[in-house]
Design an enzyme around this catalytic site. Structure first.
Site, PDB file in Angstrom:
ATOM      1  N   LYS A 192      12.870 -12.645   7.926  1.00  0.00           N
ATOM      2  CA  LYS A 192      14.203 -12.799   8.973  1.00  0.00           C
ATOM      3  C   LYS A 192      14.596 -12.490   9.796  1.00  0.00           C
ATOM      4  O   LYS A 192      15.544 -12.863  10.057  1.00  0.00           O
ATOM      5  CB  LYS A 192      15.062 -13.122   8.184  1.00  0.00           C
ATOM      6  CG  LYS A 192      16.620 -14.264   8.120  1.00  0.00           C
ATOM      7  CD  LYS A 192      16.222 -15.364   7.576  1.00  0.00           C
ATOM      8  CE  LYS A 192      17.730 -16.288   7.310  1.00  0.00           C
ATOM      9  NZ  LYS A 192      16.931 -18.059   7.436  1.00  0.00           N
ATOM     10  N   ASP A 224      13.737 -18.063   3.553  1.00  0.00           N
ATOM     11  CA  ASP A 224      14.256 -19.384   3.012  1.00  0.00           C
ATOM     12  C   ASP A 224      13.357 -19.833   2.735  1.00  0.00           C
ATOM     13  O   ASP A 224      12.917 -20.871   2.205  1.00  0.00           O
ATOM     14  CB  ASP A 224      15.381 -19.264   3.243  1.00  0.00           C
ATOM     15  CG  ASP A 224      15.239 -19.582   4.895  1.00  0.00           C
ATOM     16  OD1 ASP A 224      14.459 -19.082   5.602  1.00  0.00           O
ATOM     17  OD2 ASP A 224      16.437 -19.626   5.718  1.00  0.00           O
ATOM     18  N   ASP A 248      12.028  -8.199  -3.533  1.00  0.00           N
ATOM     19  CA  ASP A 248      12.016  -7.260  -4.767  1.00  0.00           C
ATOM     20  C   ASP A 248      12.440  -9.966  -5.786  1.00  0.00           C
ATOM     21  O   ASP A 248      11.716  -9.710  -6.868  1.00  0.00           O
ATOM     22  CB  ASP A 248      13.730  -6.833  -4.899  1.00  0.00           C
ATOM     23  CG  ASP A 248      13.972  -6.804  -6.528  1.00  0.00           C
ATOM     24  OD1 ASP A 248      13.659  -6.632  -7.026  1.00  0.00           O
ATOM     25  OD2 ASP A 248      15.285  -7.547  -6.165  1.00  0.00           O
TER      26      ASP A 248
HETATM   27  C1  IPM Z   1      12.332  -4.669  -9.726  1.00  0.00           C
HETATM   28  C2  IPM Z   1      13.534  -4.058 -10.470  1.00  0.00           C
HETATM   29  C3  IPM Z   1      14.084  -3.092  -9.853  1.00  0.00           C
HETATM   30  C4  IPM Z   1      14.139  -3.137  -7.994  1.00  0.00           C
HETATM   31  C5  IPM Z   1      15.340  -2.929  -9.837  1.00  0.00           C
HETATM   32  C6  IPM Z   1      15.078  -2.794 -11.369  1.00  0.00           C
HETATM   33  C7  IPM Z   1      15.345  -1.146  -9.367  1.00  0.00           C
HETATM   34  O1  IPM Z   1      14.207  -5.160 -10.044  1.00  0.00           O
HETATM   35  O2  IPM Z   1      11.173  -3.734  -9.780  1.00  0.00           O
HETATM   36  O3  IPM Z   1      11.553  -5.938  -9.000  1.00  0.00           O
HETATM   37  O4  IPM Z   1      14.923  -3.982  -7.996  1.00  0.00           O
HETATM   38  O5  IPM Z   1      13.366  -2.351  -7.704  1.00  0.00           O
HETATM   39 MG    MG Z   2      13.197  -6.712  -9.072  1.00  0.00          MG
END
Ligand code: IPM
Ligand code: MG
Length: 386
Positions: A192, A224, A248
């Site tokens: 970003k 985005d 994530d």
């Molecule tokens: C993932 C999960 C984890 C993260 C959580 C459970 C801490 O969402 O492995 O993607 O955010 O990394």
């Molecule tokens: Mg995750």
């Protein structure tokens, strides 16, 4: 040489899906002279309940000495009211940090049999094969300072810090370029940079790094736009490299392109290839204990473990082939069930994958027949694990 695998089932559906993955490991042990020792330990909410903290010292030690770690999932409503510093998720984050697992590989592959299970049109997703390389031990997940403070006017303020050192960007960039060299030779770095200085630096470092990989074509995309492109035309991507938080989010999005988040495995690697392997989905407390979770992401995580940490490529191939076979046989857990296929539970799916590995070894007749049922009956976390 016997290798040691730490087995951390965790919470929610964790124990059920891990039990199926362990069945597969036991089957490989029996049939292919794969020498491995499994040792269980507590993590997440299960560890909080038993010991007061999400990552007991015993678990830390086991993971440090093991050759690889297989993890189910952590978290659940039961522990949501706890302070963020001692919640189940903190156990997972501490483990990632302590083991220096900075490189998180999340492959989003569409099995052709599941094209109609995706919410996107089959022509948009068929042939999809993306590797998301997510930075895992830095960025806003770990940046300091962080917290919730009370301002002079009495109002509370929450704050986190997005920070990346050049060296952290460079090492995850290298992971992505190296992987791209073995695939389609395309890296898309997601940032970003139009708003956040930290990712402006990210973009600069990626651009510098690209000079070391003249065969790889590097593109940049704002996060985005990347989210939009993933659902608009996902096949344009080969390797995506991005920060901890963007990775994530984008990996959940990419997962759904493949039909279900229940299909996606992951590998989290350190600089020497030691790793922790886990499905990318969470603990799904709403369906825990109902024998309805999809164990495939966890079983495919075992395949990644064999490939990346244990140097057992052929065995990894066997698992992936067996998953293909059961999908060909139209077996589906609830998350990928569509008309004309047969709905099965967690255990039946695990048993079917074990049976497919056995058939691959023995064929449909002969020696396989007896061992087959014996193998399929093995009940996951058996005494061998105690
Ligand atoms: C993932 C999960 C984890 C993260 C959580 C459970 C801490 O969402 O492995 O993607 O955010 O990394
Ligand atoms: Mg995750």
């Amino acid at each position: 040489m016997t290798r040691k695998i730490a087995i951390l089932s965790g919470d929610g559906i964790g124990p059920e899906i891990i039990a199926e993955a362990v069945k597969v490991i036991h089957c490989l042990q029996r049939e292919y002279d794969f020498q491995v020792e499994l040792e269980e330990a507590l993590v997440g909410g299960a560890a909080i309940d038993a010991t007061g903290g999400p990552l007991p010292q015993k678990t830390r030690e086991l993971c440090q000495q093991a050759d690889a770690v297989l993890l189910g999932a952590v978290g659940g409503t039961k522990w949501e009211s706890l302070d963020i510093a001692i919640r189940p998720e903190k156990g997972l984050l501490d483990l990632r940090a302590e083991m220096a697992l900075f490189s998180n590989l999340r492959p989003a592959i569409l099995y052709p049999q599941l094209a109609s299970a995706s919410t996107l049109k089959p022509e948009v997703v068929s042939g999809l094969n993306i590797m998301i390389v997510r930075e895992l031990t830095g960025g806003i997940y770990f940046g300091q300072p962080r917290g919730i403070r009370t301002l002079a006017n009495g109002e509370r303020e929450g704050f986190n810090t997005l920070v990346y050192a050049e060296s952290e960007i460079r090492r995850i960039g290298r992971s992505a370029f190296e992987i791209a060299m073995k695939r389609g030779k395309k890296v898309c770095s997601v940032d970003k940079a139009n708003v956040l200085e930290c990712t402006e630096l990210w973009r600069e470092v990626m651009t510098e790094l690209a000079k070391d990989y003249p065969e790889v074509s590097l593109s940049h995309m704002y996060v985005d736009n990347a989210a939009m492109q993933l659902v608009r035309a996902p096949k344009q991507f080969d390797v995506i490299v991005t920060t901890n938080m963007f990775g994530d989010i984008l990996s959940d999005c990419a997962a759904m392109l493949t039909g279900s988040i229940g299909m996606l495995p992951s590998a989290s690697l350190d600089a020497n290839g030691k790793g922790m392997y886990e499905p990318i989905h969470g603990s799904a407390p709403d369906i825990a204990g109902q024998d309805s979770a999809n164990p495939i992401a966890t079983i495919l995580s075992v395949a990644m473990m064999l490939r990346y940490s244990l140097n057992e490529t052929k065995l990894a191939d066997k698992i992936e082939k067996a998953v293909n076979t059961v999908l060909d046989e139209k077996l589906r857990t609830a998350d990928i069930h569509t008309e004309g296929t047969r709905k099965v539970g967690t255990e039946e799916m695990g048993d079917a994958i074990v049976a497919a590995i056995m058939r691959d070894m023995w064929g449909d007749a002969g020696g396989g027949a007896s061992t087959d049922s014996q193998c399929a009956r093995s009940s996951g976390l058996s005494n061998e694990l105690d």
